[in-house]
Scaffold this motif. Structure first.
Motif, PDB file in Angstrom:
ATOM      1  N   MET A 144       0.835  -1.211   0.000  1.00 61.44           N
ATOM      2  CA  MET A 144       0.000   0.000   0.000  1.00 61.44           C
ATOM      3  C   MET A 144       0.866   1.255   0.000  1.00 61.44           C
ATOM      4  N   LEU A 145       1.806   1.299   0.974  1.00 60.61           N
ATOM      5  CA  LEU A 145       2.758   2.416   1.027  1.00 60.61           C
ATOM      6  C   LEU A 145       4.160   1.860   0.910  1.00 60.61           C
ATOM      7  N   LYS A 146       4.954   2.502   0.111  1.00 59.29           N
ATOM      8  CA  LYS A 146       6.322   2.017  -0.079  1.00 59.29           C
ATOM      9  C   LYS A 146       7.272   3.204  -0.216  1.00 59.29           C
ATOM     10  N   LEU A 147       8.269   3.273   0.648  1.00 58.70           N
ATOM     11  CA  LEU A 147       9.327   4.274   0.504  1.00 58.70           C
ATOM     12  C   LEU A 147      10.559   3.570  -0.027  1.00 58.70           C
ATOM     13  N   ILE A 148      11.099   4.069  -1.117  1.00 59.90           N
ATOM     14  CA  ILE A 148      12.249   3.418  -1.745  1.00 59.90           C
ATOM     15  C   ILE A 148      13.431   4.386  -1.745  1.00 59.90           C
ATOM     16  N   ASP A 149      14.453   4.029  -0.983  1.00 61.02           N
ATOM     17  CA  ASP A 149      15.687   4.835  -0.936  1.00 61.02           C
ATOM     18  C   ASP A 149      15.428   6.321  -0.701  1.00 61.02           C
ATOM     19  N   VAL A 150      14.541   6.625   0.231  1.00 59.33           N
ATOM     20  CA  VAL A 150      14.176   8.032   0.447  1.00 59.33           C
ATOM     21  C   VAL A 150      15.192   8.725   1.358  1.00 59.33           C
ATOM     22  N   SER A 151      15.760   9.798   0.866  1.00 61.41           N
ATOM     23  CA  SER A 151      16.608  10.656   1.695  1.00 61.41           C
ATOM     24  C   SER A 151      15.970  12.030   1.776  1.00 61.41           C
ATOM     25  N   SER A 165      21.422  21.713   4.144  1.00 63.07           N
ATOM     26  CA  SER A 165      22.480  20.811   3.696  1.00 63.07           C
ATOM     27  C   SER A 165      22.600  19.603   4.631  1.00 63.07           C
ATOM     28  N   TYR A 166      21.798  19.614   5.724  1.00 62.40           N
ATOM     29  CA  TYR A 166      21.876  18.521   6.688  1.00 62.40           C
ATOM     30  C   TYR A 166      20.933  17.392   6.282  1.00 62.40           C
ATOM     31  N   GLU A 167      21.500  16.212   6.065  1.00 58.16           N
ATOM     32  CA  GLU A 167      20.664  15.093   5.656  1.00 58.16           C
ATOM     33  C   GLU A 167      20.113  14.391   6.888  1.00 58.16           C
ATOM     34  N   ALA A 168      18.803  14.454   7.079  1.00 56.06           N
ATOM     35  CA  ALA A 168      18.176  13.885   8.274  1.00 56.06           C
ATOM     36  C   ALA A 168      17.767  12.437   8.064  1.00 56.06           C
ATOM     37  N   LEU A 169      17.455  12.058   6.831  1.00 57.27           N
ATOM     38  CA  LEU A 169      17.105  10.667   6.529  1.00 57.27           C
ATOM     39  C   LEU A 169      18.039  10.163   5.438  1.00 57.27           C
ATOM     40  N   HIS A 170      18.572   8.951   5.665  1.00 60.65           N
ATOM     41  CA  HIS A 170      19.493   8.382   4.680  1.00 60.65           C
ATOM     42  C   HIS A 170      18.882   7.121   4.089  1.00 60.65           C
ATOM     43  N   SER A 171      18.491   7.201   2.834  1.00 61.16           N
ATOM     44  CA  SER A 171      18.081   6.006   2.087  1.00 61.16           C
ATOM     45  C   SER A 171      17.120   5.089   2.851  1.00 61.16           C
ATOM     46  N   ILE A 172      15.985   5.616   3.178  1.00 58.28           N
ATOM     47  CA  ILE A 172      14.991   4.838   3.931  1.00 58.28           C
ATOM     48  C   ILE A 172      14.211   3.922   2.994  1.00 58.28           C
ATOM     49  N   ASN A 173      14.125   2.648   3.358  1.00 57.02           N
ATOM     50  CA  ASN A 173      13.260   1.705   2.644  1.00 57.02           C
ATOM     51  C   ASN A 173      12.254   1.170   3.633  1.00 57.02           C
ATOM     52  N   LEU A 174      11.004   1.454   3.379  1.00 58.33           N
ATOM     53  CA  LEU A 174       9.973   1.094   4.352  1.00 58.33           C
ATOM     54  C   LEU A 174       8.704   0.761   3.585  1.00 58.33           C
ATOM     55  N   SER A 201      14.911  14.345  -1.103  1.00 56.03           N
ATOM     56  CA  SER A 201      15.957  14.810  -2.019  1.00 56.03           C
ATOM     57  C   SER A 201      16.288  13.711  -3.023  1.00 56.03           C
ATOM     58  N   THR A 202      16.153  12.470  -2.588  1.00 53.53           N
ATOM     59  CA  THR A 202      16.258  11.353  -3.538  1.00 53.53           C
ATOM     60  C   THR A 202      15.218  10.309  -3.151  1.00 53.53           C
ATOM     61  N   GLY A 203      14.974   9.366  -4.037  1.00 53.87           N
ATOM     62  CA  GLY A 203      14.094   8.246  -3.716  1.00 53.87           C
ATOM     63  C   GLY A 203      12.669   8.450  -4.179  1.00 53.87           C
ATOM     64  N   HIS A 204      11.852   7.413  -3.965  1.00 55.66           N
ATOM     65  CA  HIS A 204      10.476   7.429  -4.437  1.00 55.66           C
ATOM     66  C   HIS A 204       9.523   7.039  -3.315  1.00 55.66           C
ATOM     67  N   TYR A 216       9.591  -1.016  12.763  1.00 51.74           N
ATOM     68  CA  TYR A 216      10.919  -0.632  12.289  1.00 51.74           C
ATOM     69  C   TYR A 216      11.597   0.111  13.431  1.00 51.74           C
ATOM     70  N   LEU A 217      12.913  -0.012  13.464  1.00 52.86           N
ATOM     71  CA  LEU A 217      13.681   0.769  14.425  1.00 52.86           C
ATOM     72  C   LEU A 217      14.553   1.741  13.640  1.00 52.86           C
ATOM     73  N   ILE A 218      14.457   3.020  13.992  1.00 43.87           N
ATOM     74  CA  ILE A 218      15.233   4.027  13.269  1.00 43.87           C
ATOM     75  C   ILE A 218      16.235   4.674  14.214  1.00 43.87           C
ATOM     76  N   GLU A 219      17.472   4.812  13.734  1.00 44.15           N
ATOM     77  CA  GLU A 219      18.525   5.459  14.528  1.00 44.15           C
ATOM     78  C   GLU A 219      19.277   6.427  13.628  1.00 44.15           C
ATOM     79  N   ASN A 220      19.408   7.644  14.057  1.00 43.75           N
ATOM     80  CA  ASN A 220      20.168   8.658  13.306  1.00 43.75           C
ATOM     81  C   ASN A 220      19.823   8.688  11.819  1.00 43.75           C
ATOM     82  N   GLY A 221      18.535   8.625  11.526  1.00 43.51           N
ATOM     83  CA  GLY A 221      18.114   8.769  10.134  1.00 43.51           C
ATOM     84  C   GLY A 221      18.274   7.520   9.294  1.00 43.51           C
ATOM     85  N   ARG A 222      18.578   6.384   9.931  1.00 38.56           N
ATOM     86  CA  ARG A 222      18.700   5.128   9.195  1.00 38.56           C
ATOM     87  C   ARG A 222      17.809   4.070   9.819  1.00 38.56           C
TER      88      ARG A 222
END
Ligand code: ATP
Ligand code: MG
Lengths: 294, 235
Positions: free
Chosen positions: B1-8, B13-22, B54-57, B206-212
Motif C-alpha cells: 500500500m505504502l512504499k518508501l524506496i531509498d528516500v533521503s 544541507s543537513y541530511e536527516a534521513l538516509h536512504s529509507i526503505n519502508l 531529495s532522492t528516492g520514491h 521498524y527501528l530508526i537510529e540517526n536517520g537510518r
C-alpha cells in the motif's frame, strides 16, 4: 444656545467624523491583515489597490455613465480579479524565495500601479460627485447622507466578512491557514487556493472602501500612499494578522485623528497616526490584539 | 500500500534521513520506533508532502506521490495526526473536526455520519464540541487531533507520537482506540517512543537510529530484540 451644548455638539460631530474615517481605515486594514495572516506578507501595494478601486468607480461613472452603486460593484469585482492576478503572477512565484523578495515585489507593484494610473487618468486631482450629497441633521450633528452610507456600508461589509469567515467552510479555510498553516495543509486545504481567494477579498474590500470614500476625498494617483501608511499603523496597533485588531484599530485611528484635528490643530491630523505608532511600539510592540506566539 | 524506496531527506544541507526503505501492507498497523531526533517525524512529514525527498520514491496505492502537494496527498487517502497536534486553537472542537473532513466537504451526509462515529469513539469530544480547541487539556487536544485526521476518512493514518504527554491510563485508552481504528479497516503507521505499548498493538515495526532504519521485523521479534529491550523497554 449655551456654550456647553455647543461644545457637546462639536464633540459629537467629531465622533461621527471619526467613525466615517475609521470605517474606511478599517476596511483597508482588514485586507492587509487577512493577507498578512495567511502569507506573512506585508502587502505594501494595498493602498494602491485602494487607489485603483477609486479610479475605476470614478471611471465607470464619468465615462460609462454607470450609477454609483453599479460602478462600485464593477470596481469591487474588478479589484477582486486584479487581487487574484497579483497573487498568481507576482507573489506565488516568490513564495519559496526569501521574504524580502516579496516585500520588494510589493513595492514594485506599488510603483507600477501608480504609473498605470498616471498614464490612464493623468495626475489631476479629481472628485467623485456623490448622488448622496444632501445634509441631514440629527440632534444638532450635521452629516451628509454619503457619510451615513460609509458608516453603514462598512458595518455591513464587516458583518458579511465575519459571517463568511466563521460560517462557511471556504471562509474557514482562511482562518485555518492563519491559525495553523501546517494543520491546514494536513487536512487537505489547498494553500494556493486560499491565498488566491484572500488576495481577491482583500483587494475587493479596498475597492469598496475607496469607492465609498471617493465622494468625500480627492482621487489622485498617489492617494494610496497615505492610506497605506495609516493602514499599516493600524495593524501594528491592532496586532499583525488580527481581524478584530484591524477593525478596532481602524476606528481608534479615525477617532483620534478627528478629535485631535479639532481640539489641537487640523494640520497635525496626519501626524496622529505616527504618534500612535511610536507609542504602541514603545508600550506594547505586539499590538493590542496580538495572537499568542505558538 | 505504502512504499518508501531509498528516500533521503535534507534540511538545508543537513541530511536527516538516509536512504529509507519502508513499506506497509493494506490493513497493517506498523510502528516506527526511535529515540528523540532519530527522524520519525521527518519520515511522516515527507510522506504527507510537507517535506520533499531529495532522492528516492514514495508509492501509495500504485501511484508515485513523491513531490505531490500536501492537499493532494490527503485527497489520495493519507491523513496525519502530527507531532505538536497543529490544531486550529481558536476554533471550536466541532469546527476543527469539520475542517478535518475538508476533502469530503461536498458529502454532507458522509461528514455527519463520520462525526457521529467520532463522538462514539471519543464521547468527551461531544461534550466539548463547542469549546475552543485551545481550551482543552493536552490529552483532549490529542484526541481532537486524532479525530480530525480520522474525519478525512483516510486509507492510511499516520500517528506521530500520539501518546506524548498523556497520563498512563489515558495512554492505555489511546492505544486501545488506535487498535480499534485499525481493526475497522484503516491502515496505521505509528511513531512511538513508548515501545512496550506500541508493540502490543502493532503487527510489525521498524527501528530508526540517526536517520537510518536499523531493524525491521514482527512485533514479537522486536520485543525480544536485545537492543530494543535495552533502549526502549527498559528491561
Ligand atoms: N526544521 C528542521 N531544520 C533542521 N533540522 C531539523 C528540523 N527538524 C528536524 N531536524 C533534525 O532532523 C533530525 C530528525 O528529527 P525528527 O524531528 O524527525 O526526529 P524524531 O524522531 O521525530 O524525534 P522526536 O522523537 O523527538 O520527535 C534531528 O536531528 C533534528 O535535529
Ligand atoms: Mg518527532
Amino acid at each position: 444656545m449655551p456654550l456647553g451644548v455647543m461644545e457637546m455638539e462639536l464633540f459629537f460631530q467629531q465622533i461621527v467624523n471619526g467613525l466615517v474615517l475609521g470605517s474606511i481605515y478599517s476596511l483597508v486594514a482588514l485586507g492587509i491583515t487577512l493577507i498578512y495572516g495567511i502569507m506573512q506578507l506585508p502587502n505594501f501595494a494595498h493602498g494602491h489597490l485602494y487607489m485603483l478601486g477609486a479610479y475605476l468607480t470614478l471611471w465607470m461613472m464619468t465615462i460609462y455613465g454607470f450609477r454609483y452603486w453599479t460602478a462600485i460593484l464593477v470596481s469591487v469585482a474588478a479589484l477582486f480579479l486584479i487581487g487574484m492576478l497579483l497573487e498568481r503572477l507576482v507573489f506565488r512565484p516568490l513564495h519559496n524565495a526569501p521574504h524580502i523578495n516579496s516585500m520588494i515585489a510589493a513595492v514594485g507593484v506599488m510603483l507600477f500601479l501608480e504609473a498605470v494610473a498616471r498614464k490612464l487618468w493623468g495626475s489631476d486631482y479629481r472628485r467623485l460627485d456623490s448622488p448622496y450629497g444632501e445634509v441631514i441633521s440629527v440632534f444638532g450633528v450635521t452629516i451628509t447622507q454619503q457619510r451615513v452610507i460609509i458608516i453603514v456600508a462598512a458595518i455591513i461589509l464587516m458583518i458579511g466578512l465575519n459571517l463568511f469567515l466563521k460560517r462557511t467552510v471556504i471562509g474557514s479555510t482562511i482562518e485555518a491557514m492563519a491559525q495553523n498553516r501546517e494543520g491546514a495543509f494536513l487536512v487537505g486545504i489547498d494553500a494556493n487556493k486560499v491565498s488566491l481567494l484572500t488576495f481577491g477579498i482583500a483587494a475587493g474590500l479596498a475597492a469598496a472602501a475607496a469607492s465609498l470614500a471617493a465622494p468625500i476625498n480627492l482621487v489622485y494617483p498617489s492617494m494610496g500612499a497615505m492610506v497605506n501608511l495609516k493602514a499599516f499603523v493600524i495593524i501594528v496597533l491592532g496586532g499583525m494578522g488580527s481581524i478584530p485588531g484591524a477593525v478596532i484599530g481602524g476606528y481608534i485611528l479615525g477617532l483620534a485623528e478627528s478629535i485631535s484635528g479639532t481640539y489641537i490643530n487640523s494640520e497635525y491630523k496626519d501626524l496622529v497616526a505616527f504618534v500612535i505608532l511610536i507609542l504602541i511600539l514603545t508600550v506594547k510592540p505586539t499590538g493590542l490584539f496580538a495572537k499568542e506566539a505558538r | 500500500m505504502l512504499k518508501l524506496i531509498d528516500v533521503s531527506v535534507k534540511y538545508g544541507s543537513y541530511e536527516a534521513l538516509h536512504s529509507i526503505n519502508l513499506h506497509l501492507n493494506e490493513g497493517e498497523l506498523v510502528v516506527l520506533l526511535g529515540a528523540n531526533g532519530a527522524g520519525k517525524s521527518t519520515i511522516f512529514r515527507t510522506i504527507s508532502g510537507l517535506l520533499q525527498p531529495s532522492t528516492g520514491h514514495i508509492h501509495f496505492m500504485g501511484q508515485s506521490i513523491g513531490g505531490w502537494s500536501p492537499d493532494r496527498i490527503v485527497k489520495a487517502g493519507i491523513a496525519q495526526c502530527p507531532e505538536g497536534r497543529k490544531l486550529f486553537l481558536d476554533m471550536s472542537v466541532l469546527k476543527n473536526l469539520i475542517l478535518g473532513g475538508y476533502v469530503h466537504r461536498k458529502d454532507k451526509a458522509g461528514t455527519a455520519r463520520m462525526l457521529k462515529q467520532i463522538f462514539e469513539l471519543f464521547p468527551i469530544l461531544y461534550d466539548k464540541k463547542d469549546q475552543a480547541a485551545g481550551s482543552l487539556s493536552g490529552g483532549q487536544q490529542q484526541m481532537v487531533a486524532i479525530a480530525r485526521a480520522l474525519m478525512a476518512k483516510p486509507k492510511l493514518l499516520l500517528l506521530d507520537e500520539p501518546s506524548v504527554g498523556l497520563a498512563p491510563l489515558v495512554v492505555e485508552q489511546m492505544f486501545e482506540t488506535i487498535a480499534e481504528i485499525n481493526r475497522n479497516g484503516t491502515s496505521v503507521l505509528l511513531a512511538e517512543q513508548n515501545a512496550y505499548a506500541a508493540l502490543q498493538i502493532a503487527h510489525r515495526g521498524y527501528l530508526i537510529e540517526n536517520g537510518r532504519l536499523v531493524l525491521e521485523g514482527s512485533s514479537s521479534k522486536l520485543r525480544n530484540n536485545e537492543e530494543v529491550k535495552r533502549a526502549y523497554i527498559g528491561a
